[in-house]
Design a protein around this motif. Structure first.
Motif, PDB file in Angstrom:
ATOM      1  N   MET A 121       0.840  -1.193   0.000  1.00 51.15           N
ATOM      2  CA  MET A 121       0.000   0.000   0.000  1.00 51.15           C
ATOM      3  C   MET A 121       0.880   1.249   0.000  1.00 51.15           C
ATOM      4  N   THR A 122       0.765   2.037  -1.042  1.00 45.78           N
ATOM      5  CA  THR A 122       1.412   3.344  -1.096  1.00 45.78           C
ATOM      6  C   THR A 122       0.256   4.329  -1.084  1.00 45.78           C
ATOM      7  N   TYR A 123       0.050   4.953   0.046  1.00 44.96           N
ATOM      8  CA  TYR A 123      -1.193   5.704   0.228  1.00 44.96           C
ATOM      9  C   TYR A 123      -0.953   7.153   0.623  1.00 44.96           C
ATOM     10  N   THR A 124      -1.668   8.034  -0.033  1.00 47.24           N
ATOM     11  CA  THR A 124      -1.774   9.439   0.378  1.00 47.24           C
ATOM     12  C   THR A 124      -3.236   9.824   0.137  1.00 47.24           C
ATOM     13  N   PRO A 125      -3.823  10.653   0.978  1.00 54.20           N
ATOM     14  CA  PRO A 125      -5.284  10.819   0.903  1.00 54.20           C
ATOM     15  C   PRO A 125      -5.820  11.311  -0.446  1.00 54.20           C
ATOM     16  N   GLU A 126      -5.067  12.155  -1.150  1.00 51.78           N
ATOM     17  CA  GLU A 126      -5.571  12.670  -2.421  1.00 51.78           C
ATOM     18  C   GLU A 126      -4.514  12.545  -3.510  1.00 51.78           C
ATOM     19  N   THR A 127      -4.927  12.072  -4.681  1.00 54.58           N
ATOM     20  CA  THR A 127      -3.969  11.924  -5.783  1.00 54.58           C
ATOM     21  C   THR A 127      -3.962  13.148  -6.698  1.00 54.58           C
ATOM     22  N   TYR A 128      -4.810  14.137  -6.386  1.00 55.04           N
ATOM     23  CA  TYR A 128      -4.788  15.385  -7.158  1.00 55.04           C
ATOM     24  C   TYR A 128      -4.733  16.566  -6.205  1.00 55.04           C
ATOM     25  N   MET A 129      -3.866  17.512  -6.533  1.00 52.77           N
ATOM     26  CA  MET A 129      -3.800  18.770  -5.780  1.00 52.77           C
ATOM     27  C   MET A 129      -3.857  19.915  -6.783  1.00 52.77           C
ATOM     28  N   GLN A 130      -4.684  20.900  -6.497  1.00 54.99           N
ATOM     29  CA  GLN A 130      -4.736  22.057  -7.402  1.00 54.99           C
ATOM     30  C   GLN A 130      -3.399  22.801  -7.380  1.00 54.99           C
ATOM     31  N   LYS A 131      -2.840  22.942  -6.183  1.00 48.39           N
ATOM     32  CA  LYS A 131      -1.483  23.439  -6.056  1.00 48.39           C
ATOM     33  C   LYS A 131      -0.784  22.633  -4.965  1.00 48.39           C
ATOM     34  N   ALA A 132       0.529  22.609  -5.049  1.00 43.75           N
ATOM     35  CA  ALA A 132       1.273  21.720  -4.152  1.00 43.75           C
ATOM     36  C   ALA A 132       1.058  22.052  -2.688  1.00 43.75           C
ATOM     37  N   GLU A 133       0.878  21.016  -1.915  1.00 41.96           N
ATOM     38  CA  GLU A 133       0.817  21.092  -0.450  1.00 41.96           C
ATOM     39  C   GLU A 133       1.645  19.927   0.087  1.00 41.96           C
ATOM     40  N   ASN A 134       1.958  19.981   1.366  1.00 42.87           N
ATOM     41  CA  ASN A 134       2.634  18.832   1.969  1.00 42.87           C
ATOM     42  C   ASN A 134       1.767  17.590   1.772  1.00 42.87           C
ATOM     43  N   ALA A 135       2.416  16.503   1.393  1.00 42.92           N
ATOM     44  CA  ALA A 135       1.658  15.265   1.136  1.00 42.92           C
ATOM     45  C   ALA A 135       2.071  14.198   2.137  1.00 42.92           C
ATOM     46  N   ASP A 136       1.081  13.701   2.845  1.00 40.65           N
ATOM     47  CA  ASP A 136       1.307  12.707   3.885  1.00 40.65           C
ATOM     48  C   ASP A 136       1.177  11.309   3.272  1.00 40.65           C
ATOM     49  N   PHE A 137       2.184  10.500   3.416  1.00 43.87           N
ATOM     50  CA  PHE A 137       2.192   9.148   2.846  1.00 43.87           C
ATOM     51  C   PHE A 137       2.283   8.091   3.946  1.00 43.87           C
ATOM     52  N   ARG A 138       1.729   6.924   3.646  1.00 45.43           N
ATOM     53  CA  ARG A 138       1.950   5.739   4.464  1.00 45.43           C
ATOM     54  C   ARG A 138       2.299   4.583   3.523  1.00 45.43           C
ATOM     55  N   LEU A 139       3.333   3.856   3.895  1.00 45.91           N
ATOM     56  CA  LEU A 139       3.757   2.684   3.125  1.00 45.91           C
ATOM     57  C   LEU A 139       3.553   1.463   4.021  1.00 45.91           C
ATOM     58  N   VAL A 140       2.615   0.632   3.637  1.00 44.83           N
ATOM     59  CA  VAL A 140       2.216  -0.492   4.498  1.00 44.83           C
ATOM     60  C   VAL A 140       2.015  -1.730   3.631  1.00 44.83           C
ATOM     61  N   ALA A 154       2.642  -4.568  12.243  1.00 44.14           N
ATOM     62  CA  ALA A 154       3.980  -4.812  11.687  1.00 44.14           C
ATOM     63  C   ALA A 154       4.641  -3.467  11.398  1.00 44.14           C
ATOM     64  N   PRO A 155       5.978  -3.489  11.215  1.00 43.96           N
ATOM     65  CA  PRO A 155       6.668  -2.244  10.861  1.00 43.96           C
ATOM     66  C   PRO A 155       6.179  -1.708   9.509  1.00 43.96           C
ATOM     67  N   ALA A 156       6.098  -0.383   9.441  1.00 46.64           N
ATOM     68  CA  ALA A 156       5.688   0.277   8.200  1.00 46.64           C
ATOM     69  C   ALA A 156       6.373   1.652   8.182  1.00 46.64           C
ATOM     70  N   TYR A 157       5.991   2.491   7.242  1.00 45.11           N
ATOM     71  CA  TYR A 157       6.672   3.786   7.110  1.00 45.11           C
ATOM     72  C   TYR A 157       5.666   4.918   6.900  1.00 45.11           C
ATOM     73  N   ALA A 158       6.038   6.072   7.415  1.00 45.35           N
ATOM     74  CA  ALA A 158       5.273   7.300   7.179  1.00 45.35           C
ATOM     75  C   ALA A 158       6.217   8.317   6.543  1.00 45.35           C
ATOM     76  N   ALA A 159       5.670   9.205   5.747  1.00 47.65           N
ATOM     77  CA  ALA A 159       6.484  10.276   5.166  1.00 47.65           C
ATOM     78  C   ALA A 159       5.614  11.492   4.934  1.00 47.65           C
ATOM     79  N   MET A 201     -10.777   2.237   5.228  1.00 45.99           N
ATOM     80  CA  MET A 201      -9.887   3.365   4.932  1.00 45.99           C
ATOM     81  C   MET A 201      -8.852   3.605   6.022  1.00 45.99           C
ATOM     82  N   PRO A 202      -7.601   3.831   5.616  1.00 42.55           N
ATOM     83  CA  PRO A 202      -6.538   4.065   6.599  1.00 42.55           C
ATOM     84  C   PRO A 202      -6.816   5.288   7.462  1.00 42.55           C
TER      85      PRO A 202
END
Lengths: 274, 106
Positions: free
Chosen positions: A27-46, A96-101, A198-199
């Motif tokens: 799972m490579t997840y971030t809440p939205e795959t479209y941004m009108q303009k760039a904002e910080n993007a929160d990811f989870r890799l699980v 289990a171990p996973a990652y956030a970014a 939903m995560p």
């Protein structure tokens, strides 16, 4: 003879047991795959079974996590691994171990497609005594200008979308092409799952409650096949996140003396017309 | 014959009109943190915006800066002294878009 019979029976029973099991999905997840303009993007890799919030597995670390972005004719690779933080992801009954970014806006401020790639380590599936490595893609678009969403990024194996994966209506047909070393994989087997639990980004969990009532196990993980050109099609029946995993399509078939299933995964997001 | 010509002209106009409106103009600008900002132009169908005029205007619509988008559909612009300004992507009728300085990505 008796041993062989018992072994066969055991195997048959095991196959029977595992048949309804959910599919593994990187799972490579971030809440939205479209941004009108760039904002910080929160990811989870699980590494988990996203449908029904199943088991969470140790992905064996991250080999690479980066984004490809095209400006003019130049395709640029930006390392995102430096933003990863260790977390523990917990689903009901499993963790289990996973990652956030948190990817800073400055890294994705350029308009167009940012193709995020995760190359994880290896996971040993003990029941089958084989390793798994699921190379995963997620395409984030900024500003609406399409740039390289439909181009391969040169992975050992990957799914190249044929419709923008961030611009899908519910009911659209998602099409993709499965590649291994840049060549189409004829008749590739693809598993499809809906993210029905939903995560929760705040707690790094998935809830027990599902948004879908699955009437039979075959609906939890759907299996489809690509054609002779590696192209597959899937009608999107519901808004939200859909994962596609092409199984055992990568060029590497062995790791540490055991069999390896090197899979290609892509995540897409569908929207309801309102 | 006249009717045929008129029909042809109308058909051609409709064809080009249809094509012209099949995509939207897009503009994205971000702060380079060095006294300049970059603007990127484009279209929703992926067409290049090379050669399109970009203008920076103040509240009174005075032009503060003008430039042409380069071969990557980009241009680097020095920050004007004015606090508030508007950036215009001058793609012509139906293809112009503007953003205000407060939505620059910083």
């Amino acid at each position: 003879m008796k041993k062989a019979l018992l072994s066969s029976l055991g195997l048959a029973a095991c196959v029977l047991c595992t048949a309804p099991a959910h599919a593994h999905f990187m799972m490579t997840y971030t809440p939205e795959t479209y941004m009108q303009k760039a904002e910080n993007a929160d990811f989870r890799l699980v590494f988990t079974h996203p449908t029904e919030a199943g088991s969470v597995m140790d992905m064996g670390g991250v080999q690479e996590f980066y984004a490809m972005h095209k400006r003019g004719d130049n395709l640029k690779k930006t390392d995102m691994k430096k933003y990863l933080k260790d977390i523990t992801w917990a689903n009901p009954g499993s963790k289990a171990p996973a990652y956030a970014a948190t990817i800073p806006a400055k890294e994705i401020r350029s308009m167009g497609d940012h193709v995020f790639v995760l190359i994880p380590g290896y996971y040993l599936e003990k029941e089958e005594d084989v390793y798994m490595q699921q190379i995963s893609k997620l395409i984030l678009n900024v500003g609406g200008a399409p740039t390289s969403w439909n181009e391969p990024v040169g992975l050992p194996t990957e799914i190249v979308p044929m419709i923008k994966p961030y611009a899908l209506w519910t009911g659209n047909i998602f099409q993709g092409q499965v590649l291994s070393k840049g060549k189409p994989v004829a008749n590739a087997e693809i598993e499809v799952e809906y993210m029905s639990n939903m995560p929760n980004m705040a707690t790094n969990t998935m809830p027990k409650e599902s948004s879908v009532d699955y009437k039979n196990p075959s609906l939890v993980t759907q299996t489809i096949f690509a054609d002779e050109n590696g192209v597959f099609s899937f009608g999107i029946p519901k808004a939200g996140w859909w994962g596609f995993a092409a199984l055992g399509v990568g060029p590497d078939t062995e790791y540490k003396g055991k069999g390896l299933s090197q899979d290609a995964v892509i995540w897409v997001q569908a929207n309801d017309i309102k | 014959m006249k009717l045929l010509l008129a029909t042809l002209v109308l058909s051609i106009q409709l064809f080009f009109a249809g094509e012209a409106f099949a995509h939207s103009a897009l503009l994205n600008c971000f702060d380079n943190a060095d006294g300049t900002f970059t603007c990127q132009g484009g279209y929703s169908d992926g067409s290049s915006a090379t050669g399109i005029r970009i203008a920076v205007v103040d509240k009174s619509e005075n032009i503060l800066y003008e430039a042409i988008l380069n071969s990557d559909s980009e241009v680097i612009i020095p920050f004007p002294k004015h606090q508030d300004f508007t950036i215009l992507f001058d793609g012509g009728s139906g293809h112009s878009v503007q953003i205000t300085s407060d939505v620059l990505v910083r």
